[in-house]
Design a protein around this motif. Structure first.
Motif, short mmCIF file in Angstrom:
data_model
loop_
_atom_site.label_atom_id
_atom_site.label_comp_id
_atom_site.label_asym_id
_atom_site.label_seq_id
_atom_site.Cartn_x
_atom_site.Cartn_y
_atom_site.Cartn_z
N TRP A 164 64.44 37.24 -46.91
CA TRP A 164 64.44 38.60 -46.37
C TRP A 164 63.57 38.75 -45.13
O TRP A 164 63.66 39.77 -44.45
CB TRP A 164 64.00 39.60 -47.43
CG TRP A 164 62.69 39.25 -48.06
CD1 TRP A 164 61.45 39.68 -47.67
CD2 TRP A 164 62.48 38.37 -49.18
NE1 TRP A 164 60.48 39.11 -48.46
CE2 TRP A 164 61.08 38.31 -49.40
CE3 TRP A 164 63.33 37.63 -50.01
CZ2 TRP A 164 60.53 37.54 -50.41
CZ3 TRP A 164 62.77 36.86 -51.01
CH2 TRP A 164 61.39 36.82 -51.20
N THR B 180 52.55 36.32 -53.69
CA THR B 180 54.01 36.44 -53.85
C THR B 180 54.71 35.20 -53.27
O THR B 180 55.69 34.74 -53.84
CB THR B 180 54.57 37.70 -53.16
OG1 THR B 180 54.42 37.60 -51.75
CG2 THR B 180 53.88 38.96 -53.66
N ALA C 256 61.95 39.23 -57.75
CA ALA C 256 60.96 38.48 -58.54
C ALA C 256 59.59 38.56 -57.89
O ALA C 256 58.57 38.70 -58.59
CB ALA C 256 61.41 37.02 -58.69
N THR C 257 59.54 38.49 -56.56
CA THR C 257 58.23 38.57 -55.90
C THR C 257 57.65 39.98 -56.03
O THR C 257 56.46 40.14 -56.22
CB THR C 257 58.30 38.19 -54.40
OG1 THR C 257 59.05 39.14 -53.68
CG2 THR C 257 58.87 36.80 -54.21
N LEU C 258 58.53 41.00 -55.94
CA LEU C 258 58.02 42.38 -56.07
C LEU C 258 57.55 42.65 -57.49
O LEU C 258 56.62 43.43 -57.71
CB LEU C 258 59.09 43.39 -55.66
CG LEU C 258 59.46 43.39 -54.17
CD1 LEU C 258 60.53 44.45 -53.89
CD2 LEU C 258 58.24 43.63 -53.28
N LEU D 156 54.51 32.40 -55.77
CA LEU D 156 55.55 32.55 -56.80
C LEU D 156 56.91 32.12 -56.24
O LEU D 156 57.66 31.39 -56.90
CB LEU D 156 55.64 34.02 -57.25
CG LEU D 156 56.80 34.27 -58.21
CD1 LEU D 156 56.37 34.03 -59.64
CD2 LEU D 156 57.39 35.66 -58.05
N LEU E 73 59.58 29.31 -57.61
CA LEU E 73 61.00 29.55 -57.92
C LEU E 73 61.87 28.59 -57.12
O LEU E 73 62.86 28.05 -57.62
CB LEU E 73 61.39 30.99 -57.58
CG LEU E 73 60.73 32.11 -58.40
CD1 LEU E 73 61.17 33.48 -57.87
CD2 LEU E 73 61.12 31.98 -59.87
N GLY F 197 67.72 38.68 -55.80
CA GLY F 197 66.99 38.30 -57.01
C GLY F 197 65.61 37.70 -56.75
O GLY F 197 64.65 38.02 -57.45
N LEU F 198 65.52 36.82 -55.76
CA LEU F 198 64.22 36.18 -55.50
C LEU F 198 63.23 37.21 -54.94
O LEU F 198 62.04 37.20 -55.28
CB LEU F 198 64.38 35.00 -54.54
CG LEU F 198 65.34 33.88 -55.02
CD1 LEU F 198 65.48 32.80 -53.96
CD2 LEU F 198 64.85 33.28 -56.34
N HIS F 199 63.74 38.11 -54.10
CA HIS F 199 62.87 39.18 -53.58
C HIS F 199 62.36 40.05 -54.72
O HIS F 199 61.17 40.38 -54.79
CB HIS F 199 63.65 40.03 -52.57
CG HIS F 199 62.80 41.03 -51.85
ND1 HIS F 199 63.16 42.35 -51.73
CD2 HIS F 199 61.60 40.92 -51.22
CE1 HIS F 199 62.22 42.99 -51.05
NE2 HIS F 199 61.28 42.16 -50.72
N TYR G 284 65.07 32.22 -63.27
CA TYR G 284 64.51 33.36 -64.01
C TYR G 284 64.36 33.05 -65.49
O TYR G 284 65.12 32.30 -66.05
CB TYR G 284 65.39 34.61 -63.84
CG TYR G 284 65.83 34.86 -62.42
CD1 TYR G 284 64.90 34.96 -61.38
CD2 TYR G 284 67.18 34.97 -62.12
CE1 TYR G 284 65.32 35.19 -60.08
CE2 TYR G 284 67.60 35.21 -60.82
CZ TYR G 284 66.67 35.31 -59.80
OH TYR G 284 67.08 35.52 -58.52
#
Lengths: 252, 252
Positions: free
Chosen positions: A26, B234, A233-235, B237, B241, A229-231, B252
């Motif tokens: 992103w 972040t 997960a970080t949020l 992480l 991933l 999805g990865l974004h 996940y």
């Protein structure tokens, strides 16, 4: 690496023994992190990019801001990047091709959802026509054509969804798409049927509930992406750190 | 909330029983996540913002891109945001004040490191003059004046660092700063001495090795920030991933 070379490499990655795994980024920092982990190519996710810029998904961000963000991503890494161009922001196909090239995009997603009057499925023939015009405008761009009939609420009928998806996928491939992307399918047998009946590379959105990456490879899936999805997960991690700090604890 | 109101509120938060905890954000999504966790104010971290935009820290990003990013952050939340303005990007103080106001900044960090010919400590008198001019240009802006003598390599002498920090802090407060920020101090007794000898609010950078947030409160620290720490967490992480996916596992 020259953009032409990036595009040729990205296209070739759709024809490998194992699926092409394209993690979605992103911004420049996420792109560098993923490229640093060894991925040979990346994709952006419009939802995550818009979120990072402060907009809702679905072409709510100004196209100029989305292309500027795309350029920051492509400039930050030396691997091919596929840019999620949503439905093309109302741009004529040749202008869309120019903007994608200027942004350094090796490839793009283009979706058959229209955003003009609420979200609705585009007419498949006119969508195939747009894809053909985009292909004519740029022979090198790697086009991933989204097929949105499995998106919640898009296909009103009880039956016919699979047939419609296959019909659209064939039309988009005939129009010059390199890959088709029936977003929102997690069911393994349905994924298997789509792959079997679509005469070209199929992109699957990986999310919780999807078969494992290994199983997607066995099913013949050519390409796997992760959307926002990865974004998320970080949020989610950030939200957890925030809660710790807020409650007086130490974050690390 | 009007900007004047945000600035008055942010200023008042420096005079509370417990330290003002300002988590640092880098884009709209991180700002919304932190504001959503209940924080009454936020700060940006220039290092994290630059990283997100694809630049190195230390005024390597064009000022226009940094202010645009600041605007995206402030527009995305309704709480006061303090913007890390590095050393002011070579702008005259009145222009810097205008740019910060346009970006919706309730406050700012301004550092006494010069970036013109490598990184070096600014002359304290001229830095106090810049802070006074910034204060004259905008009476409402909440100014957090960084004191960089504890940054690795900035203070060449073996002795005198604490004295220099206190002298600078007093000069910057006299010039109109609301808070001073001796970045890079983790030692508890040194922090206690700084707080005792500086006649105004002191900002501490929390990082591994710093006393706990609770202990910082006991030491009389007025404000705690995290620099790029939350952003790095972040990205760490995300790197994990990425490694999972790259090795064929599911994220996940």
């Amino acid at each position: 690496m020259e953009l032409s070379e990036k595009r040729a490499r990205l296209r070739a990655m759709h024809d490998q023994d194992r699926p092409l795994i394209l993690p979605n980024v992103w911004d420049a920092a996420s792109a560098r992190t993923l490229a640093g982990a060894g991925f040979a190519a990346l994709a952006s996710a419009s939802h995550a990019v818009a979120d990072s810029l402060g907009y809702e998904d679905g072409e709510k961000a100004p196209a100029g801001e989305m292309f500027a963000a795309a350029g920051r991503i492509t400039r930050s890494v030396d691997v091919p990047v596929s840019i999620d161009a949503e439905a093309g922001y109302g741009l004529a196909p040749d202008e869309l091709a120019d903007r994608l090239r200027e942004a350094g995009a090796a490839g793009c997603n283009i979706e058959d959802t229209t955003h003009a009057n609420g979200m609705a499925l585009a007419d498949p023939e006119s969508q195939a026509g747009r894809i053909a015009a985009l292909r004519d405008a740029d022979r090198e761009l790697v086009i991933n054509a989204r097929v949105d009939v499995f998106v919640e609420g898009r296909w009103p009928a009880a039956d016919g969804r699979l047939e419609e998806a296959v019909t659209r996928a064939r039309a988009y491939l005939d129009a010059g798409a390199d890959c088709v992307y029936p977003i929102g399918v997690t069911d393994e047998s349905l994924l298997g049927e789509l792959v079997a009946r679509i005469p070209g590379p199929v992109n699957v959105l990986y999310r919780p509930g999807t078969p494992s990456l290994a199983r997607l490879g066995e099913l013949g899936v050519a390409r796997v992406t992760f959307g926002p999805g990865l974004h998320r997960a970080t949020l989610s991690l950030l939200g957890g750190l925030a809660a710790k700090i807020r409650d007086g604890g130490d974050p690390y």
